[in-house]
Design a protein around this motif. Structure first.
Motif, short mmCIF file in Angstrom:
data_model
loop_
_atom_site.label_atom_id
_atom_site.label_comp_id
_atom_site.label_asym_id
_atom_site.label_seq_id
_atom_site.Cartn_x
_atom_site.Cartn_y
_atom_site.Cartn_z
N ARG A 1 -6.81 3.44 -5.70
CA ARG A 1 -8.07 2.72 -5.59
C ARG A 1 -8.01 1.38 -6.32
N ALA A 2 -7.34 1.34 -7.47
CA ALA A 2 -7.21 0.07 -8.20
C ALA A 2 -6.36 -0.92 -7.41
N VAL A 3 -5.27 -0.42 -6.81
CA VAL A 3 -4.43 -1.30 -5.99
C VAL A 3 -5.21 -1.82 -4.79
N ALA A 4 -6.01 -0.96 -4.18
CA ALA A 4 -6.79 -1.37 -3.01
C ALA A 4 -7.82 -2.43 -3.39
N SER A 5 -8.51 -2.25 -4.51
CA SER A 5 -9.49 -3.26 -4.93
C SER A 5 -8.81 -4.59 -5.22
N THR A 6 -7.63 -4.55 -5.81
CA THR A 6 -6.89 -5.79 -6.07
C THR A 6 -6.52 -6.48 -4.77
N GLU A 7 -6.03 -5.69 -3.80
CA GLU A 7 -5.60 -6.28 -2.54
C GLU A 7 -6.77 -6.86 -1.75
N VAL A 8 -7.90 -6.18 -1.74
CA VAL A 8 -9.05 -6.69 -1.00
C VAL A 8 -9.55 -7.97 -1.62
N LEU A 9 -9.66 -7.99 -2.93
CA LEU A 9 -10.18 -9.20 -3.60
C LEU A 9 -9.22 -10.37 -3.43
N THR A 10 -7.94 -10.13 -3.61
CA THR A 10 -6.98 -11.22 -3.44
C THR A 10 -6.88 -11.67 -1.98
N LEU B 1 -5.68 -4.87 5.77
CA LEU B 1 -6.96 -5.05 5.08
C LEU B 1 -7.87 -3.85 5.31
N ALA B 2 -7.93 -3.35 6.54
CA ALA B 2 -8.77 -2.18 6.81
C ALA B 2 -8.29 -0.96 6.02
N THR B 3 -6.98 -0.80 5.88
CA THR B 3 -6.45 0.31 5.10
C THR B 3 -6.85 0.19 3.64
N MET B 4 -6.79 -1.02 3.09
CA MET B 4 -7.18 -1.21 1.70
C MET B 4 -8.68 -0.97 1.50
N ILE B 5 -9.48 -1.41 2.45
CA ILE B 5 -10.93 -1.15 2.35
C ILE B 5 -11.20 0.35 2.41
N TYR B 6 -10.49 1.06 3.27
CA TYR B 6 -10.65 2.51 3.34
C TYR B 6 -10.23 3.17 2.03
N ALA B 7 -9.17 2.65 1.42
CA ALA B 7 -8.69 3.23 0.16
C ALA B 7 -9.72 3.09 -0.96
N LEU B 8 -10.60 2.08 -0.88
CA LEU B 8 -11.64 1.93 -1.90
C LEU B 8 -12.61 3.11 -1.91
N PHE B 9 -12.82 3.71 -0.76
CA PHE B 9 -13.79 4.80 -0.65
C PHE B 9 -13.13 6.15 -0.41
N SER B 10 -11.81 6.21 -0.53
CA SER B 10 -11.09 7.45 -0.28
C SER B 10 -10.45 7.94 -1.56
N THR B 11 -10.23 9.24 -1.60
CA THR B 11 -9.57 9.86 -2.76
C THR B 11 -8.11 10.19 -2.47
N ARG B 12 -7.61 9.80 -1.32
CA ARG B 12 -6.23 10.08 -0.97
C ARG B 12 -5.28 9.19 -1.76
N ASP B 13 -4.14 9.77 -2.12
CA ASP B 13 -3.13 8.98 -2.83
C ASP B 13 -2.38 8.05 -1.88
N ASP B 14 -2.31 8.43 -0.60
CA ASP B 14 -1.62 7.61 0.39
C ASP B 14 -2.58 7.32 1.55
#
Length: 821
Positions: free
Chosen positions: A262-271, A473-486
Motif C-alpha cells: 500500500r505504501a508503494v502504491a501511494s508513492t507511485e500514484v502520487l509521483t 496506474l490502475a493497478t496502483m490505485i487498486y493496491a491503495l484499497f486492497s489488502t493483497r500483497d501482490d
C-alpha cells in the motif's frame, strides 16, 4: 461539387492521424451519450411524422444525385464524404420516423386481435364487420408512413454502403499504386530543385515581411507582449522537466521510508500525478513561444501554418519521453516491465528517438502538403524520414527481443510460454518485418503502402505504451484499497486491462487506415441490433434488460438476507426449513426479475416461441440429467428429507450435509473431504439419515471375556460403566446382553441410547477405555485366540532307507484348544 479525380490517395497533411483518432473518439463518445440519454422513441410512440412534400422532394433529389455521382465515378473523396454525411442524416430521419404512431398502431392491432378473423360463412353482424373494416383502414393509414420510412431508410443504407465501397476501393487502389522511386538518379535534379524552391519560399516571405512597414509596425506594437511570452515560455520549456523531475525525486525519497504494497502504491500514484508536470510545464512554455512567434507576423502563411503545428509535435515528443520514463524508470522506481536496470536507459533513448523520427515525418508531410510538392519531390523528402523511422523501430524491436529472450528461454520445452511473452515475441517479430519491408517498398516506388505500414506500426507502439502505463496506474490505485500483497495478480487490474484493450480497438482501427465514417457505420449497425424472427433486439434493449434484472437480483438477495438474519431465526422452523424458505424465495425472485426485465425491455418473444420450443426439445434431451437434478433439488427443498447439518449415508458415502443447491448436494465426510452428490441420487436412491428429526441414536459396544469368568459380575460392571457415562440417556436405560459363546470368548454387548449420536465414536472410545481399566482392576481377562498343533504319525517325518517302502503320507490335525495360564 468537385468532380476531379485525385491522382493518388494521400492525406492533405500527415498529422491527420491525430485528427482522425480524435474525431473517431468524439463520434464514439457522442454515440454512447445519445444511446444513454435519448429516450426510446418506439416505446413512447413519439417520432417524426410523415415527411412533407417538400422534404420528400428534397430526399428524392439527394438520392438521385447520389446515384448519378456513383455511376459517374468522378467525384473526389471529399465530395463523396459530404454526400455520405447527407445520406446519413436522411437515414436518421427515416429511422426515427419508423417509430411514429407506434403506440396507436399497437392499440389498433390489439383491437383487431380481439375481434378475431372474419368468419367464412358470413354470419358476422354488420356492426362488427364495419368496426373491423374501420380499424383495418385506420391501421393501414397509420402504417403507410412507417412503411415509406422503412423503404427510404433501406434505400439510404444501400447508397451509404455503395459510397463506402467506392471509398475503400480507392483507398486500396492508392495503396498498390506505384510512383517514382527515390533511388532513381534521373529524378533527383528535378526533385531537389523543387524542394529547394519550397524551402526558399517561406524564407522569402520572412524577408519580405521584414521590409514591410505595416508588419514592422505590428511587430513593434506587440513587442511588449512578445518579450515576456518568449522569456517565460523559454524558461518553462528549458527548466520545466527538470523542476518536475526534481519534485518527483524528492517525493519518492520522502515517501520511500515506509514499506508494504500500500505504501508503494501511494508513492507511485502520487509521483505519477506529479510527473505529468514533465509534460504540461514544458508544453505550456512551448505554446507561449509559439504565440510569441505568431504575434511577430513575420513568417508568412506557410511559416505560420508550420508554426501552428509545433504544439502538437511538441506534445507528441513530451508525451513519448514521459511514457518511456514511466515504463523504464531508473531504480528504485518499479518498472512496468521486468527489465534489467542496465538496459532501461537504452530503451528510453530509443523510444525518444522513435518519437523524434515520427515528428520529423509529420513535419515533412505538413511541409509537403503546404508547399504542394509533386510526386518526385515528395518522395525525395519522405524517403529519408521513413528510413530514419524504420531504423528506430528496428532498434527498439531488437532491444525488446533481448528483454524477453530470458523469459522465453526459462520456459520448459514441454510447457507453453505465457501468453504475454508469446504476444510480445509476435509483436517484436512483426515490428522487425515492417521495419525492413517499409523502406524496401518505398525504394521500389510503393510509397503509400510503405507509409501505411511503418507509421501505423510506430503509432501502435505508442498506443501500447500508453495502455501499459494506464493499466499500471490502475493497478496502483487498486493496491491503495486492497489488502493483497501482490495486487498485480488480482482480478480487478486484469479486468481494467481488458476494458482498456477493448476501448483501444477503435483507436487501433483508425491508426491502421479505417475511416471515422466506417466506425460510425459499424456503431450504427451495432445499435440497430439483431433480428430474431419479427423481434429486433438492440443494445438499448439489452442494457435495459440487464439493468432491470440486476435491480431485481439485488432486491432478491437483500430480501434473502433479511429473511436469514431477521425473520426466519424468530420462527419455529429448524435450520433446514429456514434454508429451504430462503432458497425458494431466491429462485422465485430471480424468476420474477427475469420476467419483469423482459417485459420492461420491450422484448416480444412470441415471434420466436416456435423456434425456442424446437430448441428446448433438443436441449431437453441433451440436458435431461441436469434437469432431473434441478427438479430433484426442488423436491429436496420442499420435502426436506435431509437438511444442512444432517449426518447421512448415501451410495457408500457418509458425512454431514453442508450445502443443498438446485443441482447437487455437498457432503463433508469424516476425512474432511467434500463429496458432491447429484440430487437425483438423493431422491431416487436409499439415504440413511442418522440425525433426521433429532440427534438421539443407539450405541453398541462389544466386548469378550475369558471362559470361566463370572458372567453376572461382568454384566454388573458393564451396566455401571454404561450408566455412568454422561452422554447415555437414563430413559430408556442402557442394557447389557450376553450375546453368546464365541470360539474364543464369552461375547457381551452394551446397548445404550445417546443424547447426540454425533458423539458416537467418542463415547465408544471412552467406554472401551473404562472397560479396560475396570477389567484390569477386577482381574477379568479379555482373551485372545491361541492355536495348538498336534502331529499324527510323527515318525513319518524321520528319514527312511530307499529300499524301505514309503510310509503313508502323514496328516496333520489342527485342534483348537482354549488354555488359561
Amino acid at each position: 461539387m468537385d468532380m476531379t479525380q485525385p491522382s493518388r490517395l494521400v492525406s492533405p497533411t500527415r498529422p491527420s492521424w491525430v485528427g482522425r483518432i480524435a474525431g473517431g473518439l468524439l463520434c464514439v463518445l457522442l454515440s454512447i451519450f445519445l444511446v444513454v440519454s435519448a429516450p426510446s422513441v418506439s416505446a413512447q410512440g413519439a417520432g417524426v411524422l410523415a415527411l412533407s412534400d417538400e422534404e420528400s422532394q428534397e430526399w428524392q433529389a439527394t438520392a438521385r444525385r447520389a446515384e448519378l455521382t456513383l455511376e459517374a465515378g468522378r467525384a473526389s473523396d471529399r465530395a463523396l464524404e459530404r454526400l455520405r454525411a447527407q445520406l446519413v442524416d436522411w437515414r436518421e430521419v427515416f429511422m426515427d420516423a419508423q417509430g411514429s404512431h407506434a403506440q396507436r398502431i399497437d392499440n389498433l392491432q390489439s383491437q383487431l386481435a380481439v375481434l378475431g378473423p372474419a368468419p367464412d360463412d358470413g354470419s358476422e353482424s354488420a356492426e362488427i364487420s364495419a368496426r373491423r373494416q374501420d380499424l383495418t383502414e385506420r391501421l393501414a393509414e397509420l402504417r403507410a408512413p412507417v412503411l415509406a420510412a422503412e423503404t427510404a431508410a433501406s434505400r439510404a443504407s444501400g447508397l451509404i454502403a455503395e459510397v463506402d465501397t467506392e471509398l475503400r476501393n480507392r483507398q486500396a487502389d492508392a495503396l498498390v499504386a506505384i510512383g517514382p522511386s527515390p533511388l532513381n538518379p534521373v529524378d533527383w535534379a528535378e526533385g531537389l530543385a523543387e524542394l529547394k524552391d519550397a524551402v526558399v519560399f517561406p524564407l522569402q516571405e520572412v524577408r519580405a515581411n521584414l521590409g514591410n512597414e505595416l508588419r514592422l509596425f505590428q511587430f513593434r506594437q506587440n513587442l511588449l507582449v512578445i518579450i515576456p511570452l518568449s522569456l517565460f515560455g523559454a524558461l518553462l520549456l528549458m527548466r520545466g522537466r527538470g523542476w518536475a523531475g526534481g519534485l518527483v525525486s524528492r517525493l519518492r525519497e520522502r515517501l520511500h521510508v515506509e514499506s508494504g504494497a500500500r505504501a508503494v502504491a501511494s508513492t507511485e500514484v502520487l509521483t505519477f500525478v506529479v510527473s505529468l508536470g514533465k509534460v504540461l510545464v514544458p508544453w505550456v512554455g512551448l505554446v507561449l513561444l509559439v504565440q510569441a512567434l505568431l504575434l511577430t507576423s513575420m513568417f508568412g502563411l506557410r511559416g505560420e501554418a508550420l508554426i501552428a503545428q509545433v504544439p502538437l509535435w511538441g506534445a507528441i515528443l513530451l508525451v513519448s519521453v514521459w511514457l518511456c520514463d514511466k515504463l523504464f524508470p531508473d531504480p528504485p522506481a518499479p518498472a512496468v516491465f521486468e527489465v534489467d536496470p542496465d538496459k532501461r536507459p537504452a530503451l528510453r533513448r530509443v523510444g525518444g528517438g522513435l518519437a523524434t523520427a515520427v515528428v520529423l515525418a509529420q513535419i515533412g508531410a505538413t511541409f509537403e502538403a503546404l508547399s504542394v510538392l509533386d510526386e518526385v519531390a515528395g518522395v525525395l523528402l519522405a524517403f529519408p524520414l521513413m528510413v530514419i523511422s524504420s531504423l528506430a523501430l528496428m532498434r527498439l524491436a531488437r532491444l525488446m527481443r533481448a528483454v524477453i529472450a530470458p523469459g522465453l528461454a526459462a520456459v520448459d520445452e514441454e510447457e507453453a510460454a505465457p501468453l504475454r511473452l508469446r504476444a510480445a515475441a509476435l509483436l517484436v517479430r512483426g515490428a522487425m518485418i515492417i521495419a525492413f519491408l517499409a523502406p524496401l517498398l518505398a525504394a521500389i516506388g510503393y510509397r503509400n503502402a510503405a507509409e501505411a505500414l511503418i507509421y501505423p506500426a510506430v503509432y501502435t507502439v505508442g498506443l501500447l505504451a500508453a495502455l501499459f502505463a494506464t493499466q499500471h496506474l490502475a493497478t496502483m490505485i487498486y493496491a491503495l484499497f486492497s489488502t493483497r500483497d501482490d495486487p498485480a495478480e488480482a482480478l480487478v487490474p486484469a479486468l481494467v486491462g481488458v476494458a482498456l484493450a477493448v476501448l483501444a480497438l477503435p483507436i487501433l482501427a483508425l491508426i491502421w487506415g479505417m475511416r471515422v465514417t466506417d466506425l460510425t457505420e459499424l456503431w450504427s449497425q451495432f445499435m440497430t441490433g439483431i433480428a430474431l424472427g419479427d423481434t429486433r433486439i438492440s443494445p438499448r434493449d439489452f442494457i435495459a434488460f440487464a439493468m432491470l434484472f440486476g435491480i431485481g437480483y439485488v432486491v432478491t438477495r437483500m430480501v434473502q438476507g433479511a429473511l436469514k438474519t431477521s425473520v426466519l431465526p424468530k420462527t419455529r422452523l429448524d435450520q433446514g426449513g429456514q434454508t429451504a424458505v430462503a432458497s425458494g424465495v431466491g429462485y422465485l425472485g430471480i424468476t420474477i426479475s427475469a420476467l419483469v426485465a423482459i417485459t420492461g425491455a420491450g422484448l416480444d418473444l412470441s415471434s420466436i416461441a416456435i423456434v425456442a420450443g424446437a430448441l428446448s426439445v433438443g436441449i431437453g434431451f441433451g440436458l435431461q440429467t441436469i434437469v432431473s437434478n434441478f427438479v430433484s433439488g426442488i423436491i429436496l427443498l420442499v420435502e426436506r428429507p435431509i437438511s444442512e447439518g444432517d449426518w447421512i449415508e448415501v451410495g457408500g458415502q457418509m458425512g454431514y450435509v453442508r450445502d443443498i443447491s438446485v443441482r447437487a448436494t455437498r457432503i463433508e465426510t469424516f476425512d474432511r473431504t467434500d463429496v458432491i452428490i447429484p440430487n437425483a441420487d438423493l431422491v431416487s436412491g436409499t439415504v440413511t439419515n442418522y440425525t433426521r428429526g433429532n440427534t438421539v441414536g443407539r450405541l453398541i459396544v462389544s466386548v469378550g471375556v475369558a471362559y470361566g469368568t463370572d458372567t453376572r459380575k461382568v454384566e454388573k460392571i458393564l451396566q455401571e460403566i454404561a450408566e455412568a457415562h454422561p452422554m447415555v440417556l437414563a430413559n430408556p436405560a442402557p442394557s447389557v446382553l450376553l450375546q453368546g459363546f464365541g470360539a474364543d470368548a464369552l461375547d457381551f454387548e452394551i446397548r445404550a441410547i445417546l443424547r447426540d449420536v454425533n458423539w458416537l465414536l467418542s463415547v465408544r472410545s471412552e467406554m472401551n477405555h473404562t472397560i479396560a481399566e475396570r477389567f484390569a482392576a477386577e482381574g477379568i481377562e479379555i482373551p485372545f485366540a491361541q492355536r495348538d498343533i498336534w502331529l499324527r504319525n510323527p515318525e513319518a517325518l524321520q528319514h527312511t532307507p530307499a529300499a524301505q517302502p514309503a510310509t503313508p503320507a502323514s496328516t496333520v490335525e489342527e485342534r483348537k484348544d482354549e488354555r488359561e495360564d
